[in-house]
Enzyme design. Structure first.
Site, PDB file in Angstrom:
ATOM      1  CD  GLU A   1      51.041 -72.838  46.962  1.00  0.00           C
ATOM      2  OE1 GLU A   1      50.072 -73.626  47.093  1.00  0.00           O
ATOM      3  OE2 GLU A   1      51.730 -72.795  45.932  1.00  0.00           O
TER       4      GLU A   1
ATOM      5  CE  LYS B   1      57.204 -80.164  33.120  1.00  0.00           C
ATOM      6  NZ  LYS B   1      56.890 -79.771  34.467  1.00  0.00           N
TER       7      LYS B   1
ATOM      8  NE  ARG C   1      45.441 -72.584  45.944  1.00  0.00           N
ATOM      9  CZ  ARG C   1      45.463 -73.427  44.920  1.00  0.00           C
ATOM     10  NH1 ARG C   1      46.151 -74.537  45.011  1.00  0.00           N
ATOM     11  NH2 ARG C   1      44.790 -73.165  43.830  1.00  0.00           N
TER      12      ARG C   1
HETATM   13  C1  LIG Z   1      48.991 -72.899  43.776  1.00  0.00           C
HETATM   14  C2  LIG Z   1      50.151 -72.972  42.827  1.00  0.00           C
HETATM   15  N1  LIG Z   1      51.403 -73.115  43.326  1.00  0.00           N
HETATM   16  C3  LIG Z   1      52.450 -73.183  42.482  1.00  0.00           C
HETATM   17  C4  LIG Z   1      52.262 -73.127  41.133  1.00  0.00           C
HETATM   18  C5  LIG Z   1      53.458 -73.111  40.196  1.00  0.00           C
HETATM   19  N2  LIG Z   1      53.395 -74.236  39.244  1.00  0.00           N
HETATM   20  C6  LIG Z   1      53.018 -74.057  37.978  1.00  0.00           C
HETATM   21  S1  LIG Z   1      53.024 -75.457  37.101  1.00  0.00           S
HETATM   22  C7  LIG Z   1      53.586 -76.324  38.428  1.00  0.00           C
HETATM   23  C8  LIG Z   1      53.857 -77.780  38.298  1.00  0.00           C
HETATM   24  C9  LIG Z   1      52.669 -78.507  37.812  1.00  0.00           C
HETATM   25  O1  LIG Z   1      53.013 -79.849  37.688  1.00  0.00           O
HETATM   26  P1  LIG Z   1      51.947 -80.877  37.183  1.00  0.00           P
HETATM   27  O2  LIG Z   1      50.632 -80.586  37.777  1.00  0.00           O
HETATM   28  O3  LIG Z   1      52.483 -82.239  37.387  1.00  0.00           O
HETATM   29  O4  LIG Z   1      51.834 -80.531  35.646  1.00  0.00           O
HETATM   30  P2  LIG Z   1      52.991 -80.670  34.525  1.00  0.00           P
HETATM   31  O5  LIG Z   1      53.620 -79.330  34.366  1.00  0.00           O
HETATM   32  O6  LIG Z   1      53.964 -81.678  34.986  1.00  0.00           O
HETATM   33  O7  LIG Z   1      52.254 -81.070  33.308  1.00  0.00           O
HETATM   34  C10 LIG Z   1      53.754 -75.511  39.540  1.00  0.00           C
HETATM   35  C11 LIG Z   1      54.250 -75.934  40.851  1.00  0.00           C
HETATM   36  C12 LIG Z   1      50.951 -72.971  40.665  1.00  0.00           C
HETATM   37  N3  LIG Z   1      50.675 -72.877  39.365  1.00  0.00           N
HETATM   38  N4  LIG Z   1      49.926 -72.915  41.524  1.00  0.00           N
END
Ligand SMILES: Cc1ncc(C[n+]2csc(CCOP(=O)(O)OP(=O)(O)O)c2C)c(N)n1
Length: 657
Positions: A392, A294, A420
């Site tokens: 969630e 990242k 959700r």
């Molecule tokens: C249902 C939901 N809960 C929380 C989030 C907030 N959120 C946005 S990006 C993220 C992390 C995503 O991590 P990953 O899938 O590993 O992707 P990366 O950013 O590491 O590429 C979160 C928790 C979301 N987008 N959707």
């Protein structure tokens, strides 16, 4: 922001998903750096998701070299990491408008481009949509590829596993790219993430043609297995897949019928090209486990993954301006800059203070410890803090179990993500009347993240549920005192919603137990004019009330304004007194459909009060992305426009009593 110019770039000026196929690997390396710089500059101007997009750069380039985004269906889960894809699929120039009103969205969006095959913003939806595309292809006898890019945290979502389960039932050709950077926003949590760590630590694939014996010497397996691999025919074809087959380290994906390939260096375009070239030849579901970093290429983002997940405009200064001449044109508005704290910070501090006094308080987040202000709580009370990951639904039911033993769970979730768990709120929490405090951050519009993230439905979806109470503080004192009062004697499912905004900067004293059900009069015209208006304001809409009252009084209209912190239950005393006004104006940072104003109308109807109600809130459409002040302006939600509407009503439309 000035015009974007690609003149001084070596390759970006020529680059798109078609031309990058002809670039050699050295040229691609330069191109990737140019894209990194471009993304950095645009995010400096507009804010956006930084770390994830730098991390997925080479992976996206390779996917686009091996699949055709015009025909193949490329689906980004969550899609906050789709910037590189946008730049290389016809939005290079317009990418400079990222997250501005009318500009490019920070997420995939079907309406924005024919290359965006599925819109998202909430995590965990990618695989289900991709499987739908794949089965449709089979039914329609077409031959496009389906590629789903899913992060290691999105992989842990329940809905992702529902898709994997279903894929096992309907196996079909599809490539899942697991973009594993070990991070959600915070570090990824849970057993699946620990399992991925084990996979990550197994030998990284180097090259298809690498000699089998070289690879075998690196494998921690016994000689029988080595012999079996050596005997395997057509190694080049199957080399990847046999390397880490279940018989060696037990890859669970294979138990679900998904061919596992990896782990593979997600920053090595040459290797990725070989992997994707190979996966295309397989006629089955495949998961490519790519290891990425990242924030790759930016020191600060590499070292502070969490802080640099999403950054505000002006936060990361580019080392030089290559694409834009200066930082001229960067405007900051009330909603993005203030010396005051945010509601999130006020909550974070208050909940620590309260938890010190009451050891029954426990806190739960669904993968958002910093976003919801719970970092300090997690450090002060590690045993009373739970980050359940992007889950969630689970967070809500988990809180039920905790609450039924007498603990006081505080579940902090953004308004949009709690959608959700709607069924859990009804079926598990409210039906059993379980006392849990839900704290909904980012309620109301959130600005640049746009419609996937606006928290404009919660008043509507919460107030219809029996047994619950819903509060909308309009400043920091109210937030603190509602928290305090509710937690003193938590008896039922209770919701507190507040915006992504700065507070007023009031002096904070001791917590006070207050009558949280009583709406407070915040303005009353001294002189009684012929025309009388009442304003009922919820939450942050209070910011416009004073100015509106001033304009009305100058036009000789008397006005009484109430701050309605309790949205459910309504304050029936105040509502019954509305018969004394010619016009009732409701202000809410929620969709008008089913929200606060609807509730007021129902009250009037059911209690025989016939008063005209002018409703101010969000219309029955999805509010787009853009800076918060532009959105409010665009939709006519500011003092002048609201006052204008009121004046038109009282002078031309309503009958004066
Ligand atoms: C249902 C939901 N809960 C929380 C989030 C907030 N959120 C946005 S990006 C993220 C992390 C995503 O991590 P990953 O899938 O590993 O992707 P990366 O950013 O590491 O590429 C979160 C928790 C979301 N987008 N959707």
């Amino acid at each position: 922001m000035g015009e974007v110019s690609f003149e001084n770039t070596r390759y970006l000026k020529y680059a798109d998903y078609q031309t990058i196929r002809d670039f050699n690997y050295q040229q691609l390396q330069v191109l990737c750096q140019e894209i990194r710089d471009y993304i950095t500059e645009v995010i400096y101007h507009n804010g956006g998701h930084f770390g994830s997009n730098l991390g997925i750069l080479e992976l996206t380039v390779s996917i686009l070299r091996n699949f055709n985004p015009l025909y193949d269906k490329i689906v980004f889960d969550t899609s906050h990491q789709s910037y590189v894809y946008k730049i290389l699929t016809d939005r290079k120039e317009s990418f400079k408008t990222l997250r501005t009103l009318g500009g490019i969205s920070g997420f995939s969006k079907i309406k924005e481009s024919k290359f965006d095959h599925f819109g998202a913003g909430h995590a965990g939806t990618g695989l289900s949509a991709a499987l739908g595309y794949a089965k449709a292809r089979d039914i329609n006898k077409e031959d496009y590829n389906v590629v789903c890019i899913v992060g290691d945290a999105a992989l842990t979502c329940g809905v992702t596993f529902e898709a994997i389960n279903n894929l096992g039932q309907y196996p079909t050709k599809m490539v899942i790219v697991l973009n594993d950077n070990e991070y959600s926003i915070a570090r990824n949590v849970g057993a699946i993430s620990m399992y991925l760590k084990k996979l990550r630590n197994s030998p990284i694939i180097l090259k298809v043609e690498e000699r089998i014996d070289d690879i075998l010497t690196k494998l921690p397996v016994n000689s029988v297995i080595k012999e079996w691999i050596r005997d395997t025919k057509s190694w080049v074809e199957e080399g990847f897949t046999k390397l880490v087959s279940p018989s060696i380290i037990g890859v669970i994906f294979e138990e679900f019928g998904i061919q596992y390939i990896g782990p593979v260096d997600g920053h090595n375009v040459k290797l990725l090209d070989e992997v994707f070239g190979f996966t295309k030849s397989l006629n089955k579901p495949v998961i490519v486990h790519a290891i990425t970093q990242k924030g790759k290429g930016n020191n600060e983002a590499e070292n502070h993954s969490e802080r640099m997940h999403g950054v505000a405009k002006g936060k990361i200064k580019p080392s030089s301006f290559i694409y834009f001449s200066t930082d001229e044109g960067m405007k900051v508005d009330d909603f993005t800059k203030s010396v005051n704290k945010t509601y999130t910070e006020i909550f974070g501090e208050a909940i620590v203070e309260l938890a010190k006094r009451d050891e029954k308080i426990v806190a739960i987040t669904a993968a958002m410890p910093s976003g919801t202000g719970l970092v300090s709580f997690s450090k002060s009370f590690p045993d009373r803090f739970f980050d359940v990951g992007i889950a969630e639904e689970h967070a809500v039911i988990f809180a039920c179990g905790l609450a039924l033993t007498g603990l006081k769970p505080v579940v902090a979730i953004y308004s949009t993500f709690l959608q959700r768990a709607f069924d859990m709120l009804i079926h598990d929490v409210a039906l059993q009347n379980i006392p849990i405090l839900f704290v909904l951050d980012r309620a109301g519009i959130v600005g640049e993240d746009g419609p996937t993230h606006h928290g404009v439905f919660d008043l509507s979806y919460l107030r219809i549920i029996p047994n619950v109470e819903v509060f909308a503080p309009s400043d920091e004192l109210e937030l603190r005192n509602i928290l305090y009062t509710v937690l003193l004697d938590l008896k039922k499912p209770t919701f507190i919603r507040y915006p992504r905004d700065f507070v007023e900067g009031m002096r904070l004293g001791e917590f006070e137990k207050t009558n949280i059900y009583q709406w407070r009069m915040i303005h009353q015209t001294q002189h009684m004019f012929d025309r009388k208006v009442a304003i009922l304001s919820t939450g942050r809409m209070k910011r416009w009330v004073n100015d509106i009252c001033g304009i009305l009084e100058r036009a000789k209209v008397s006005v009484t304004a109430y701050n309605c912190i309790s949205v459910k239950p309504l304050d029936s005393n105040v509502l019954n007194s509305m018969v004394n006004y010619d016009l009732v104006v409701t202000l809410e940072d929620n969709v008008l459909a089913g929200g606060f104003s609807s509730y007021v109308l129902e009250f009037f109807n059911d209690n025989g009060i016939s008063r005209r109600v002018l409703r101010v809130g969000w219309p029955d459409e999805f509010v787009d992305h853009g800076p918060m002040n532009s959105l409010f302006k665009h939709y006519g939600i500011d003092s002048n426009e609201i006052a204008d509407k009121i004046l038109k009503e009282v002078f031309y439309k309503v009958e004066v009593f």
